[in-house]
Structure formats: C-alpha cells, structure tokens
Scaffold this motif. Sequence first.
Motif, mmCIF file in Angstrom:
data_model
loop_
_atom_site.group_PDB
_atom_site.id
_atom_site.type_symbol
_atom_site.label_atom_id
_atom_site.label_comp_id
_atom_site.label_asym_id
_atom_site.label_seq_id
_atom_site.Cartn_x
_atom_site.Cartn_y
_atom_site.Cartn_z
ATOM 1 N N PRO A 175 51.112 48.081 40.966
ATOM 2 C CA PRO A 175 50.526 46.731 41.046
ATOM 3 C C PRO A 175 49.014 46.771 41.257
ATOM 4 O O PRO A 175 48.277 45.923 40.740
ATOM 5 N N PHE A 176 48.599 47.781 41.995
ATOM 6 C CA PHE A 176 47.173 47.922 42.267
ATOM 7 C C PHE A 176 46.401 48.153 40.967
ATOM 8 O O PHE A 176 45.418 47.487 40.656
ATOM 9 N N VAL A 177 46.914 49.093 40.169
ATOM 10 C CA VAL A 177 46.293 49.399 38.875
ATOM 11 C C VAL A 177 46.308 48.155 37.979
ATOM 12 O O VAL A 177 45.341 47.855 37.285
ATOM 13 N N ARG A 178 47.480 47.404 38.072
ATOM 14 C CA ARG A 178 47.592 46.211 37.247
ATOM 15 C C ARG A 178 46.527 45.173 37.615
ATOM 16 O O ARG A 178 45.873 44.604 36.768
ATOM 17 N N SER A 179 46.325 44.984 38.938
ATOM 18 C CA SER A 179 45.342 43.958 39.295
ATOM 19 C C SER A 179 43.921 44.418 38.955
ATOM 20 O O SER A 179 43.071 43.606 38.589
ATOM 21 N N ILE A 180 43.677 45.733 39.039
ATOM 22 C CA ILE A 180 42.348 46.233 38.624
ATOM 23 C C ILE A 180 42.140 45.934 37.140
ATOM 24 O O ILE A 180 41.087 45.476 36.717
ATOM 25 N N ASN A 181 43.208 46.191 36.347
ATOM 26 C CA ASN A 181 43.099 45.942 34.908
ATOM 27 C C ASN A 181 42.867 44.474 34.591
ATOM 28 O O ASN A 181 42.070 44.146 33.719
ATOM 29 N N THR A 182 43.569 43.590 35.332
ATOM 30 C CA THR A 182 43.374 42.152 35.120
ATOM 31 C C THR A 182 41.921 41.783 35.418
ATOM 32 O O THR A 182 41.270 41.064 34.657
ATOM 33 N N LEU A 183 41.447 42.327 36.542
ATOM 34 C CA LEU A 183 40.068 42.044 36.946
ATOM 35 C C LEU A 183 39.083 42.514 35.878
ATOM 36 O O LEU A 183 38.177 41.795 35.470
ATOM 37 N N LEU A 184 39.306 43.745 35.393
ATOM 38 C CA LEU A 184 38.419 44.307 34.374
ATOM 39 C C LEU A 184 38.420 43.456 33.114
ATOM 40 O O LEU A 184 37.365 43.206 32.529
ATOM 41 N N SER A 185 39.613 42.992 32.721
ATOM 42 C CA SER A 185 39.645 42.222 31.475
ATOM 43 C C SER A 185 38.982 40.859 31.690
ATOM 44 O O SER A 185 38.362 40.317 30.791
ATOM 45 N N ARG A 186 39.092 40.303 32.942
ATOM 46 C CA ARG A 186 38.366 39.053 33.221
ATOM 47 C C ARG A 186 36.864 39.264 33.119
ATOM 48 O O ARG A 186 36.136 38.454 32.557
ATOM 49 N N VAL A 187 36.393 40.401 33.673
ATOM 50 C CA VAL A 187 34.955 40.695 33.629
ATOM 51 C C VAL A 187 34.515 40.843 32.169
ATOM 52 O O VAL A 187 33.497 40.307 31.748
ATOM 53 N N ARG A 188 35.369 41.564 31.402
ATOM 54 C CA ARG A 188 35.040 41.775 29.980
ATOM 55 C C ARG A 188 34.973 40.455 29.238
ATOM 56 O O ARG A 188 34.048 40.193 28.484
ATOM 57 N N ASN A 189 35.986 39.581 29.498
ATOM 58 C CA ASN A 189 36.004 38.279 28.812
ATOM 59 C C ASN A 189 34.799 37.446 29.178
ATOM 60 O O ASN A 189 34.220 36.784 28.335
ATOM 61 N N SER A 190 34.412 37.502 30.466
ATOM 62 C CA SER A 190 33.298 36.635 30.839
ATOM 63 C C SER A 190 31.995 37.201 30.286
ATOM 64 O O SER A 190 31.105 36.435 29.897
ATOM 65 N N ALA A 191 31.884 38.544 30.176
ATOM 66 C CA ALA A 191 30.684 39.127 29.560
ATOM 67 C C ALA A 191 30.625 38.738 28.091
ATOM 68 O O ALA A 191 29.569 38.417 27.551
ATOM 69 N N GLU A 192 31.800 38.733 27.459
ATOM 70 C CA GLU A 192 31.874 38.375 26.035
ATOM 71 C C GLU A 192 31.487 36.908 25.829
ATOM 72 O O GLU A 192 30.754 36.564 24.914
ATOM 73 N N ARG A 193 31.984 36.044 26.758
ATOM 74 C CA ARG A 193 31.638 34.603 26.672
ATOM 75 C C ARG A 193 30.133 34.419 26.857
ATOM 76 O O ARG A 193 29.512 33.624 26.163
#
Length: 258
Positions: free
Chosen positions: A16-34
């Motif tokens: 779960p820890f890895v999963r939440s890190i991945n979610t966080l990373l993809s949020r950061v990526r999406n917001s950088a892309e936006r």
Amino acid sequence: DLAPLQFQPRHAELKPFVRSINTLLSRVRNSAERERALIADAAHELRTPLAAMRVNVEALHQQSTDPRQRELMDSLLRSNERATRMVAQLLQLMRSDATADAGMPSSLRLDTLVQDRLAEFDGLAAAAGVELELVATGPVTVSGDREGLVSLVDNLVDNAIKYSPRGGTVHAALERTGTEVLLSVSDQGPGIAVQWRERVFDRFFRVPDQVQSGSGLGLAIVQNVAARHGGRASLHEGAGGGLLVQVALPLAPGQGSD
Ligand code: ADP
C-alpha cells in the motif's frame, strides 16, 4: 503511521505504501503536465494580440509627424518585440518538454541555416553597431528539428549582439570534428563570471545587476535543444575577451570522419 512498516518491512505491508507513492507521483506528473499545457496555451494565445498591436502601432507610426509621439511609439514597438520574443521562447521550451509536440527530425544543412539566421539579424546588428561574421567549412548536415535549431541559433546570436559593445564583432563558426559539428558564437562583451556559468543555463536565471533586459530563457533553450539532438552546450572565454558559447551536435549519419 510509517513506523510499523519501517520495523517490519515485509513485502505485503510495503505494497500500500508503494501504491500511495505511485498515486502521489502520478498526481505530481499530471499537475506538471497541466502546468506545461497552460503555459503553452497562454503563450500561444498571446501571439495574436501582440502581432495585432504591432501592426497597429506601425501604422500609427507611419501616419504621425509628431516627434514625441513617434518616440513613444518606438518605445512601444521595442516592448512589443521583447514580449513577442519571450512568448516565442516560452513556447519553444514548453513544446520541447513534451516530446510528442517536438518537431519531427529531418536531415538539414546547418551551414545554410546559420547563414540564413545571421542574415535575419543584420538589421539588429547594424542598429547596435555590431559586425556579424561567419566562418563555415563547407556543407554540414545534421538530423534535427528545424524550428528548434533556428531557436538555438537565434538565441545565441541575439545574446552575442545584445551583450556586445558598440563597434564589436560577433563571430559565428562551424567546424566538423569526427562525428560532430561544433557551432561557436563569440562576442567581445563582458563574458560571464565563472561563478554564474553553471546557473545561466537554468530557466529564468539572469546574472544579477545587469543593464540589459531579457527573460533568462535564451541559454535554457540552447541547452535544451542541444540535448534533444544528442549534443551539448558549453561556455568558454572568447578570443576577443567576451563569451564563446559552443554547441556540439552529432552529424547526420553518413557524414562521419571522411
Ligand atoms: P537573457 O539574455 O534573456 O537574460 P539568457 O538565458 O539568454 O537570458 O542568458 C542568461 C544570462 O547569461 C543573461 O542574463 C546574461 O547575464 C548572461 N549572458 C548570456 N549570453 C551572454 C553573452 N553573450 N555575454 C555576456 N553575458 C551573457
């Protein structure tokens, strides 16, 4: 609470820890892309009104006989030119961040591209009292995106003219070495103190306390475009005492060390 995980780092518990890190990373990526898309869209939208302003001020300039009005309009045109250049620089950087938008590479003659771009700067150089010189050694072909390479050359030449003293000469040279071509642009200006040389390639960084105006995006574009083409940019002391910027780019296949 991460404490139990740290003490019992069993595989299942880490999941779960890895999963939440991945979610966080993809949020950061999406917001950088936006953010990138927003900047690119805004820059794109600003081009039209800026061009309209220029055309109208030019028309007024032609009609006016009042020296004070003409002076004010000259100043408006210079500001318009600065804003237009900055918008073009932002677009260039944002486009090259998104690989999908970067231009398709094609085989192109770097010697004629540099020659054409220098010709475009004739007027600006003359107004600044600066001489432009090109030394090229025959045809040189690279594989690249034309828009990016034009922007690279423009930023180098624009800087060299901007930081040149009146009466100075800007030297551009192309030289083939084995599998690369070296493009150098040098001037007789103040150069860049060693302590700032790493940082001037950063976006928006400008050497403090200088008279010249600018965006701090030019050298970031130079480095970005060079890297995208599998090359690199470096700063040196010019023979005339000013700055020498050198860009190494791989030659197009088939042009090796012959
Ligand atoms: P800008 O020129 O718009 O400020 P650049 O990214 O092109 O931005 O350059 C970053 C900084 O590097 C400039 O602010 C300037 O201090 C310095 N610089 C760039 N080119 C030259 C040059 N040819 N001579 C002296 N300083 C330069």
